[in-house]
Enzyme design. Structure first.
Site, PDB file in Angstrom:
ATOM      1  N   PRO A 292       0.631  -1.311   0.094  1.00  0.00           N
ATOM      2  CA  PRO A 292      -0.167   0.195  -0.050  1.00  0.00           C
ATOM      3  C   PRO A 292       0.784   1.361  -0.049  1.00  0.00           C
ATOM      4  O   PRO A 292       0.193   2.430  -0.091  1.00  0.00           O
ATOM      5  CB  PRO A 292      -0.932  -0.255   1.188  1.00  0.00           C
ATOM      6  CG  PRO A 292      -0.097  -1.186   2.194  1.00  0.00           C
ATOM      7  CD  PRO A 292       0.479  -2.185   1.152  1.00  0.00           C
ATOM      8  N   TYR A 384       2.789   8.773  -8.590  1.00  0.00           N
ATOM      9  CA  TYR A 384       1.797   8.869  -7.503  1.00  0.00           C
ATOM     10  C   TYR A 384       0.227   9.089  -7.689  1.00  0.00           C
ATOM     11  O   TYR A 384      -0.730   8.458  -7.096  1.00  0.00           O
ATOM     12  CB  TYR A 384       2.372   9.617  -6.242  1.00  0.00           C
ATOM     13  CG  TYR A 384       2.029   9.591  -5.078  1.00  0.00           C
ATOM     14  CD1 TYR A 384       0.608  10.242  -4.709  1.00  0.00           C
ATOM     15  CD2 TYR A 384       2.203   8.546  -3.925  1.00  0.00           C
ATOM     16  CE1 TYR A 384      -0.014  10.183  -3.525  1.00  0.00           C
ATOM     17  CE2 TYR A 384       1.533   8.631  -2.652  1.00  0.00           C
ATOM     18  CZ  TYR A 384       0.384   9.258  -2.385  1.00  0.00           C
ATOM     19  OH  TYR A 384      -0.259   9.304  -1.489  1.00  0.00           O
TER      20      TYR A 384
HETATM   21  P1  FAS Z   1     -11.632  -6.645  -2.593  1.00  0.00           P
HETATM   22  O1  FAS Z   1     -10.669  -7.682  -1.853  1.00  0.00           O
HETATM   23  O2  FAS Z   1     -11.789  -5.352  -1.814  1.00  0.00           O
HETATM   24  O3  FAS Z   1     -12.872  -7.066  -2.637  1.00  0.00           O
HETATM   25  C1  FAS Z   1     -13.245  -8.657  -3.018  1.00  0.00           C
HETATM   26  C2  FAS Z   1     -14.775  -9.018  -2.631  1.00  0.00           C
HETATM   27  O4  FAS Z   1     -14.933 -10.308  -2.924  1.00  0.00           O
HETATM   28  C3  FAS Z   1     -14.916  -8.866  -1.071  1.00  0.00           C
HETATM   29  O5  FAS Z   1     -15.623  -8.373  -0.675  1.00  0.00           O
HETATM   30  C4  FAS Z   1     -15.089 -10.628  -0.743  1.00  0.00           C
HETATM   31  O6  FAS Z   1     -15.689 -10.750   0.317  1.00  0.00           O
HETATM   32  C5  FAS Z   1     -15.520 -10.919  -1.945  1.00  0.00           C
HETATM   33  N1  FAS Z   1     -15.215 -12.452  -2.184  1.00  0.00           N
HETATM   34  C6  FAS Z   1     -13.902 -12.945  -1.993  1.00  0.00           C
HETATM   35  N2  FAS Z   1     -14.002 -14.233  -2.167  1.00  0.00           N
HETATM   36  C7  FAS Z   1     -15.423 -14.677  -2.670  1.00  0.00           C
HETATM   37  C8  FAS Z   1     -16.186 -15.705  -3.009  1.00  0.00           C
HETATM   38  N3  FAS Z   1     -15.402 -17.062  -3.207  1.00  0.00           N
HETATM   39  N4  FAS Z   1     -17.606 -15.499  -3.604  1.00  0.00           N
HETATM   40  C9  FAS Z   1     -18.167 -14.285  -3.336  1.00  0.00           C
HETATM   41  N5  FAS Z   1     -17.122 -13.276  -2.940  1.00  0.00           N
HETATM   42  C10 FAS Z   1     -16.047 -13.247  -2.475  1.00  0.00           C
HETATM   43  N6  FAS Z   1      -5.044  -0.310  -1.001  1.00  0.00           N
HETATM   44  C11 FAS Z   1      -4.345   1.089  -1.031  1.00  0.00           C
HETATM   45  O7  FAS Z   1      -4.744   1.675  -2.175  1.00  0.00           O
HETATM   46  N7  FAS Z   1      -4.180   1.529   0.139  1.00  0.00           N
HETATM   47  C12 FAS Z   1      -4.299   0.878   1.362  1.00  0.00           C
HETATM   48  O8  FAS Z   1      -4.010   1.538   2.543  1.00  0.00           O
HETATM   49  C13 FAS Z   1      -4.691  -0.334   1.418  1.00  0.00           C
HETATM   50  N8  FAS Z   1      -4.728  -1.248   2.776  1.00  0.00           N
HETATM   51  C14 FAS Z   1      -5.121  -2.373   2.642  1.00  0.00           C
HETATM   52  C15 FAS Z   1      -5.530  -3.132   3.815  1.00  0.00           C
HETATM   53  C16 FAS Z   1      -5.692  -4.500   3.711  1.00  0.00           C
HETATM   54  C17 FAS Z   1      -5.778  -5.500   4.886  1.00  0.00           C
HETATM   55  C18 FAS Z   1      -6.057  -5.177   2.453  1.00  0.00           C
HETATM   56  C19 FAS Z   1      -6.370  -6.503   2.402  1.00  0.00           C
HETATM   57  C20 FAS Z   1      -5.959  -4.386   1.162  1.00  0.00           C
HETATM   58  C21 FAS Z   1      -5.592  -2.857   1.211  1.00  0.00           C
HETATM   59  N9  FAS Z   1      -5.312  -2.198   0.070  1.00  0.00           N
HETATM   60  C22 FAS Z   1      -5.060  -0.901   0.204  1.00  0.00           C
HETATM   61  C23 FAS Z   1      -5.752  -2.744  -0.976  1.00  0.00           C
HETATM   62  C24 FAS Z   1      -7.140  -2.627  -1.117  1.00  0.00           C
HETATM   63  O9  FAS Z   1      -7.529  -1.351  -1.181  1.00  0.00           O
HETATM   64  C25 FAS Z   1      -7.531  -3.613  -2.511  1.00  0.00           C
HETATM   65  O10 FAS Z   1      -6.671  -3.164  -3.663  1.00  0.00           O
HETATM   66  C26 FAS Z   1      -9.115  -3.499  -3.009  1.00  0.00           C
HETATM   67  O11 FAS Z   1      -9.851  -3.631  -1.922  1.00  0.00           O
HETATM   68  C27 FAS Z   1      -9.236  -4.100  -4.300  1.00  0.00           C
HETATM   69  O12 FAS Z   1     -10.712  -4.042  -4.539  1.00  0.00           O
HETATM   70  P2  FAS Z   1     -11.337  -5.302  -5.112  1.00  0.00           P
HETATM   71  O13 FAS Z   1     -10.297  -5.731  -6.210  1.00  0.00           O
HETATM   72  O14 FAS Z   1     -12.647  -5.045  -5.338  1.00  0.00           O
HETATM   73  O15 FAS Z   1     -10.723  -6.499  -3.989  1.00  0.00           O
HETATM   74  C1  PHB Z   2      -4.653   5.428   3.905  1.00  0.00           C
HETATM   75  O1  PHB Z   2      -5.098   4.213   4.121  1.00  0.00           O
HETATM   76  O2  PHB Z   2      -5.157   6.514   4.135  1.00  0.00           O
HETATM   77  C2  PHB Z   2      -3.363   5.250   2.934  1.00  0.00           C
HETATM   78  C3  PHB Z   2      -2.862   3.951   2.770  1.00  0.00           C
HETATM   79  C4  PHB Z   2      -1.641   3.908   2.021  1.00  0.00           C
HETATM   80  C5  PHB Z   2      -1.093   5.240   1.389  1.00  0.00           C
HETATM   81  C6  PHB Z   2      -1.825   6.226   1.484  1.00  0.00           C
HETATM   82  C7  PHB Z   2      -2.972   6.156   2.410  1.00  0.00           C
HETATM   83  O3  PHB Z   2       0.042   5.071   0.518  1.00  0.00           O
END
Ligand code: FAS
Ligand code: PHB
Length: 391
Positions: A292, A384
């Site tokens: 992230p 960025y």
């Molecule tokens: P998602 O994972 O958001 O959504 C997938 C969906 O599919 C979920 O709702 C899940 O329940 C569902 N699903 C899974 N298996 C399934 C199945 N078998 N049947 C039906 N549904 C199912 N990105 C940033 O840019 N900044 C951050 O700070 C950041 N922090 C993060 C922290 C964590 C803990 C995680 C895991 C990710 C983080 N990310 C961050 C990345 C995150 O934002 C993802 O890039 C974003 O959620 C991607 O979106 P989707 O591809 O929709 O996947």
């Molecule tokens: C946020 O969760 O606000 C976040 C996380 C990662 C970044 C910037 C913002 O690089």
């Protein structure tokens, strides 16, 4: 039941794709394994690229984003006890918007409900069938009853641990991965942000990030060993460690308070190639993961949906396969550039346990070069804020 496009997952990728296809008159059904409340309870991304904001405008779900989102012209890097601002707007004329992923998801869910388009929450045991032919099927269980969804395409938007990528024959898939030797301990607190923009800190004790969700809600992260557990970190311990990694001005301005969420996220870089298998298309975290640090995860999900929505709309309206045939290659070119930038920023800002003295000096030189070279800052800024989709 029958639809044109079955979408697996109601995260940002699935919901945004569903909304864009619905607006184009393409019937689609979203199957989500969790409840709406559970999905909204996950605290994740916070920074939106302009391209993502444009997509949310196109989807007709950006009214609240434009009311409540915070436009940021730049961000600061903190190292050696001093802060250095990277002015995106001055360097390349673009900005980013701070608006939590939770709110993006809420806006998309509300739009889905208002449209009357079908979404099934708590769809259990989803399985994908016959996507190598022209009549894919998706099976799932809802309230104990097995259901079968006949469709023409399947969009695997079900995240890194989803069923879609797992359904692809392993010999048809090539994966690339780097797992980082640390995680991010994050907290959310209803306290005013320490600064009006984000602060990325490289400190000998480890990386720290000061972010926000609004003028009254802050999001902070600390690099931590993978052996750490969130429950071992009291609020007081978190605030004390954060202060040790920030500059004097930030420490003086930091308002602490009770955490309303605390969790540890592992960091990895991951890409699966290709993104298309017959009538199955992978999008978002189902296809790739970035650390992230570069704020790319959510934005890359929107990027994939930019290409996939256009490809499917073109298929149905212009009766051509050109877009769906080009989907994977187009996505991967932008994905790998975001992977590179996220890896670079993670390497620049974190302390790696096995780095020797030479490695630390190189990292210091990279930071010193970045803050003293306009050319280097332009490169960082354009990555960025988000590279163009390059249709
Ligand atoms: P998602 O994972 O958001 O959504 C997938 C969906 O599919 C979920 O709702 C899940 O329940 C569902 N699903 C899974 N298996 C399934 C199945 N078998 N049947 C039906 N549904 C199912 N990105 C940033 O840019 N900044 C951050 O700070 C950041 N922090 C993060 C922290 C964590 C803990 C995680 C895991 C990710 C983080 N990310 C961050 C990345 C995150 O934002 C993802 O890039 C974003 O959620 C991607 O979106 P989707 O591809 O929709 O996947
Ligand atoms: C946020 O969760 O606000 C976040 C996380 C990662 C970044 C910037 C913002 O690089």
């Amino acid at each position: 039941m029958r639809t044109q496009v079955a979408i697996i997952g109601a995260g940002p990728a699935g919901l945004l794709l569903g909304q864009l296809l619905h607006k184009a008159g393409i019937d689609n059904v979203i199957l989500e394994q969790r409840s709406r409340e559970y999905v909204l309870g996950r605290i994740r991304a916070g920074v939106l690229e302009q391209g993502t904001v444009d997509m949310l405008d196109e989807a007709g779900v950006s009214a609240r984003l434009h009311q409540e989102g915070l436009i940021h012209d730049g961000a600061e890097l903190c190292f050696g006890g001093a802060r250095h601002r990277i002015n995106f707007k001055e360097l390349i004329g673009k900005t980013v918007t701070v608006y939590g992923q939770t709110e993006v998801t809420r806006d998309l869910m509300d739009a889905r409900d208002a449209s009357g388009a079908k979404i099934v929450y708590e769809a259990e045991s989803v399985s994908l069938h016959d996507f190598d032919g022209k009549s894919p099927k998706v099976r799932y269980r809802k309230n104990g009853e097995w259901q079968e969804l006949d469709c023409e395409f399947v969009a695997g938007c079900d995240g890194f641990h989803g069923v879609s990528r797992q359904s692809v024959p392993q010999n048809a898939l090539r994966t690339f991965e780097r797992v980082y030797p640390f995680g991010w301990l994050g907290i959310l607190s209803d306290t005013p942000p320490v600064s009006h923009e984000l602060i990325y800190a490289n400190h000998e004790r480890g990386f720290a990030l000061c972010s926000m969700r609004s003028a009254s809600r802050s999001r902070y992260y600390l690099q931590c060993p993978l052996t750490e557990k969130a429950e071992d970190w009291s609020d007081a311990r978190f605030w004390e460690e954060l202060k040790r990694r920030l500059d004097g001005e930030a420490v003086a301005n930091l308002v602490t308070g009770p955490s309303i969420e605390k969790s540890i996220a592992p960091l990895r870089s991951f890409v699966a190639e290709p993104l298309r298998f017959g009538r199955l298309f992978l999008a978002g975290d189902a296809a790739h993961i970035v650390p992230p640090t570069g704020a790319k995860g959510l934005n890359l999900a929107a990027s994939d949906v930019h290409y996939l929505s256009r490809a499917l709309i073109e298929f149905y309206t212009e009766k051509t396969n050109a877009g769906i045939d080009a989907y994977s290659e187009k996505c991967l070119r932008r994905i790998w550039k975001a992977e590179r930038f996220s890896w670079w920023m993670t390497s620049l800002m974190h302390r790696f346990p096995n780095t020797d003295d030479f490695g630390h000096k190189i990292q210091e030189a990279e930071l010193d070069y970045l803050v003293s070279s306009r050319a280097a800052q332009i490169v960082m800024a354009e990555n960025y804020v988000g590279l163009p989709f390059g249709d």
